[in-house]
Design an enzyme around this catalytic site. Structure first.
Site, PDB file in Angstrom:
ATOM      1  N   ARG A  67      13.883 -11.027   8.204  1.00 12.48           N
ATOM      2  CA  ARG A  67      12.444 -10.784   8.175  1.00 12.48           C
ATOM      3  C   ARG A  67      11.964 -10.042   9.422  1.00 12.48           C
ATOM      4  NH1 ARG A  67      10.461 -16.141   7.464  1.00 12.48           N
ATOM      5  NH2 ARG A  67      10.425 -16.269   9.709  1.00 12.48           N
ATOM      6  N   TYR A 120     -10.816   2.514   2.517  1.00 14.44           N
ATOM      7  CA  TYR A 120     -10.125   2.194   1.251  1.00 14.44           C
ATOM      8  C   TYR A 120     -10.678   0.862   0.709  1.00 14.44           C
ATOM      9  CZ  TYR A 120      -5.868   1.054  -1.482  1.00 14.44           C
ATOM     10  OH  TYR A 120      -4.969   0.718  -2.447  1.00 14.44           O
ATOM     11  N   ASP A 192      -6.674   4.182   9.691  1.00 12.56           N
ATOM     12  CA  ASP A 192      -5.865   4.491   8.508  1.00 12.56           C
ATOM     13  C   ASP A 192      -5.662   6.001   8.485  1.00 12.56           C
ATOM     14  OD1 ASP A 192      -4.997   5.123   5.885  1.00 12.56           O
ATOM     15  OD2 ASP A 192      -5.979   3.349   5.043  1.00 12.56           O
ATOM     16  N   LYS A 217       2.447   6.505  -0.123  1.00 13.90           N
ATOM     17  CA  LYS A 217       1.886   7.770  -0.608  1.00 13.90           C
ATOM     18  C   LYS A 217       2.826   8.931  -0.249  1.00 13.90           C
ATOM     19  CE  LYS A 217      -1.460   5.207  -2.040  1.00 13.90           C
ATOM     20  NZ  LYS A 217      -2.693   4.891  -1.328  1.00 13.90           N
TER      21      LYS A 217
HETATM   22  C1  LIG Z   1      -3.162   3.505  -1.154  1.00 11.10           C
HETATM   23  C2  LIG Z   1      -3.855   3.389   0.138  1.00 11.10           C
HETATM   24  C3  LIG Z   1      -3.708   2.257   0.929  1.00 11.10           C
HETATM   25  C4  LIG Z   1      -2.905   1.052   0.481  1.00 11.10           C
HETATM   26  O1  LIG Z   1      -1.559   1.327   0.347  1.00 11.10           O
HETATM   27  P1  LIG Z   1      -0.612   0.459  -0.642  1.00 11.10           P
HETATM   28  O2  LIG Z   1       0.738   0.817  -0.209  1.00 11.10           O
HETATM   29  O3  LIG Z   1      -0.987   0.888  -2.018  1.00 11.10           O
HETATM   30  O4  LIG Z   1      -0.959  -0.983  -0.389  1.00 11.10           O
HETATM   31  C5  LIG Z   1      -4.340   2.229   2.150  1.00 11.10           C
HETATM   32  N1  LIG Z   1      -5.097   3.256   2.568  1.00 11.10           N
HETATM   33  C6  LIG Z   1      -5.273   4.355   1.838  1.00 11.10           C
HETATM   34  C7  LIG Z   1      -6.121   5.448   2.364  1.00 11.10           C
HETATM   35  C8  LIG Z   1      -4.663   4.457   0.594  1.00 11.10           C
HETATM   36  O5  LIG Z   1      -4.873   5.541  -0.149  1.00 11.10           O
END
Ligand SMILES: *Cc1c(COP(=O)(O)O)cnc(C)c1O
Length: 402
Positions: A67, A120, A192, A217
């Site tokens: 972990r 988000y 983010d 992404k």
């Molecule tokens: C999709 C997304 C997230 C979350 O990511 P996951 O891997 O789906 O949990 C966070 N911030 C942004 C801007 C996103 O597009």
């Protein structure tokens, strides 16, 4: 300790594409094989009691339990931190796990956090529903507030959270101005940075402490894994790592491997996603049913000046506002697209189109456009084919509106 990686720092000022290709790689530690093995691990054995106790004394630096980290996660973290200019990185099981862990790491009961109104949606839900239950108060601010954030910062503000460009609507934030105000007040700056990836925005040059990515992404890039990252400066790393270990947010080794593998081609993929997005946005801007295009890399966009100042490229995610029309007309457009999929997430090789509803997920600012908002993710298909697909879709939309 982590394997001795190839030292790119010895090669002064290696450019991002070079770092992408080699960072975190240590082939001669593994029979000369180019890619690291995928370590599936829970138990790690120690040869002696002394070795076990030495590992326990230094738990974040050595491989001592699955972990906490494996050579696979260390290689990925090392590569991303080097690429983004951070000190070290911490992997999480999804982008949202990274966001939640970072927010937990820097808050306690009685604290106040400021979050951009264009965060988000699930970030908001975590802050409101979970942080709220533990006595942290949450306020949202206009993403375009800039240095005006000063007026919202309180003595108990422990975190200022940014996301730029904003989710769904792509407002560009004045990150250095907001980060400077947060720093003066002693708050930690979380951002983010998923849209730009480590390639097109350098958060640590602009005052950010922790850069968060949904590696799900563009970094993974093939719609086949969930993965998150917290890339940290030196001051924040240990706090973040401790929170991640306490929460047990570790990602699975196969998904980490897909992240590392995706990283190697991120440069070429992102360039193509960006070019395709601009071409699609341009075509869409000429359709009479399109009222506005929300894409910061286009001259005339409200965020364009800040984007030019701070970003070094564009990814392929943007949105357009349509003239008001019935849902059946939007369905006529979307239902029969051949190349654009209808679905959540983005960053994979296939193009996507999605109706989104910013009015449902903001409180500090309004959303007044009456027509539908469609978000597009430009994939890696031939650009002319994508335009033909959209052209047929807009013909169906027109027909449905008659
Ligand atoms: C999709 C997304 C997230 C979350 O990511 P996951 O891997 O789906 O949990 C966070 N911030 C942004 C801007 C996103 O597009």
């Amino acid at each position: 300790m982590t394997a001795p990686f190839r030292n790119l720092l010895a090669m002064n000022d290696a450019k991002p594409d070079t770092i992408l290709t080699h960072a975190g790689s240590s082939p001669f530690e593994q029979h000369g094989i180019v890619n690291p093995p995928v370590y599936h691990a829970s138990t790690v054995l120690f040869p002696t009691l002394a070795a076990l106790e030495a590992a326990d004394a230094n738990p974040f630096e050595v491989v001592n339990y699955g972990r906490i980290g494996t050579p696979t996660s260390f290689a990925f973290e090392r590569a991303v931190a080097e690429l983004e200019g951070g000190y070290r990185a911490v992997t999480a099981a999804s982008g949202l796990a990274a966001i939640a862990t970072a927010l937990l790491a820097f808050t306690k009961a009685g604290d106040h956090v400021l979050i951009t109104d264009t965060a988000y949606g699930p970030t908001r839900r975590f802050a409101n529903e979970t942080l709220g239950r533990y006595g942290v108060s949450v306020d949202y601010y206009d993403p375009c507030i800039g240095a005006g954030i000063d007026a919202l910062i309180r003595p108990e503000t422990s975190v200022v959270y940014l996301e730029s460009p904003g989710s769904l609507t792509f407002e560009v934030q004045d990150v250095p101005a907001i980060a400077a105000a947060a720093k003066r007040a002693g708050a930690t700056v979380l951002m983010d940075n998923t849209w730009a990836t480590p390639l097109y925005f350098r958060p640590f040059d602009h005052g950010v402490d922790v850069s968060i990515h949904a590696a799900t992404k563009y970094i993974v890039g093939h719609s086949d894994a969930m993965l998150g990252l917290m890339v940290c400066n030196q001051a924040s790393w240990e706090t973040v790592k401790r929170a991640a270990v306490r929460c047990g947010t570790a990602a699975g080794p196969d998904d980490i491997y897909l992240g590392l593998r995706g990283l190697r081609t991120l440069g070429v993929r992102l360039k193509r996603h960006g070019e395709a997005g601009l071409a699609l946005a341009d075509w869409l801007s000429r359709q009479p049913e399109v009222v506005r295009v929300l894409h910061p890399a286009r001259p005339g966009d409200s965020g364009h000046a800040l984007w030019r100042r701070d970003f070094t490229g564009t990814s392929g995610l943007f949105a357009v506002v349509l003239e008001p029309c019935a849902k059946s007309a939007v369905a006529a457009l979307l239902d029969h697209l051949e190349l654009f999929g209808l679905g959540y997430s983005w960053g994979g090789f296939e193009s996507l189109a999605l109706p989104v509803h910013p009015g449902r997920v903001r409180s500090a600012t309004g959303w007044s456009d009456p027509g539908p908002l469609l978000r597009f993710h430009a994939g890696l298909e031939d650009i002319d084919d994508l335009i033909r697909d959209l052209d047929a879709g807009f013909a169906r939309l027109r027909h449905a509106r008659r």
